[in-house]
Scaffold this motif. Sequence first.
Motif, mmCIF file in Angstrom:
data_model
loop_
_atom_site.group_PDB
_atom_site.id
_atom_site.type_symbol
_atom_site.label_atom_id
_atom_site.label_comp_id
_atom_site.label_asym_id
_atom_site.label_seq_id
_atom_site.Cartn_x
_atom_site.Cartn_y
_atom_site.Cartn_z
ATOM 1 N N GLU A 129 0.341 -1.731 -0.426
ATOM 2 C CA GLU A 129 0.223 -0.018 0.409
ATOM 3 C C GLU A 129 0.793 1.024 -0.293
ATOM 4 O O GLU A 129 -0.023 2.729 -0.119
ATOM 5 C CB GLU A 129 -1.125 -0.495 0.939
ATOM 6 N N GLU A 143 1.010 4.293 -4.170
ATOM 7 C CA GLU A 143 -0.126 3.896 -4.990
ATOM 8 C C GLU A 143 -0.757 4.051 -6.414
ATOM 9 O O GLU A 143 -1.609 4.023 -6.632
ATOM 10 C CB GLU A 143 -1.334 5.087 -4.630
ATOM 11 N N GLY A 144 0.815 3.920 -6.956
ATOM 12 C CA GLY A 144 0.661 3.692 -8.433
ATOM 13 C C GLY A 144 1.897 4.024 -9.556
ATOM 14 O O GLY A 144 3.062 4.238 -8.435
ATOM 15 N N ALA A 150 2.825 6.738 -1.018
ATOM 16 C CA ALA A 150 1.043 7.745 0.173
ATOM 17 C C ALA A 150 2.118 8.649 0.424
ATOM 18 O O ALA A 150 3.274 8.457 1.390
ATOM 19 C CB ALA A 150 0.763 6.594 1.073
ATOM 20 N N LYS A 152 -2.434 14.974 -2.714
ATOM 21 C CA LYS A 152 -4.136 14.155 -1.992
ATOM 22 C C LYS A 152 -4.524 15.177 -2.313
ATOM 23 O O LYS A 152 -4.523 16.329 -2.560
ATOM 24 C CB LYS A 152 -3.559 14.353 -0.297
#
Length: 165
Positions: A17, A20-21, A34, A92
């Motif tokens: 996790e 995120e990409g 993240a 974010k």
Amino acid sequence: MSFEDIKLLLAGKFGAEIIEGEETGGLQPALLIAPDKIADVCLELRNNSKTYFDFLSCLTGVDYGAEAGRFGVVYHLASMPYQLQLTLKISKEYDRANGEPVFKSIADVYRTADWHEREAYDLVGIFFEGHPDLRRILLPDDWEGYPLRKDYKTAEYYKGIKIDF
């Protein structure tokens, strides 16, 4: 060490996790990290003997626009001994009515982040939590707004002096 090897190393250390990409369409691939873990990731990439990303060459604040409601930071890391480069990105969602977007500082990991984070704060309005001296660096202390934000409106006058475009 390849881009894929770095992804595996980070996922093994922090869990899947953490990533995120990824963006692989440009000249240099980027890992989307993240946001709350960026300092930990940078510290691992710096201290790990397999990567040793010992230099932060650039840090850039990004305003994705009012419609997107998103701010981000792009980090360009380099490993001098291994002659490797790596781009990390964090972002974010952010409501512009709530003051400044906040990300964690990496100034404790890379000394060059001190200046770069101050520049991103000064021009884009990104606040870096834990920065040792976060204040304007290029603009006067009484300047209003952040000139590199997509919704910035340039004032006509500053201290009675007309600003020409």
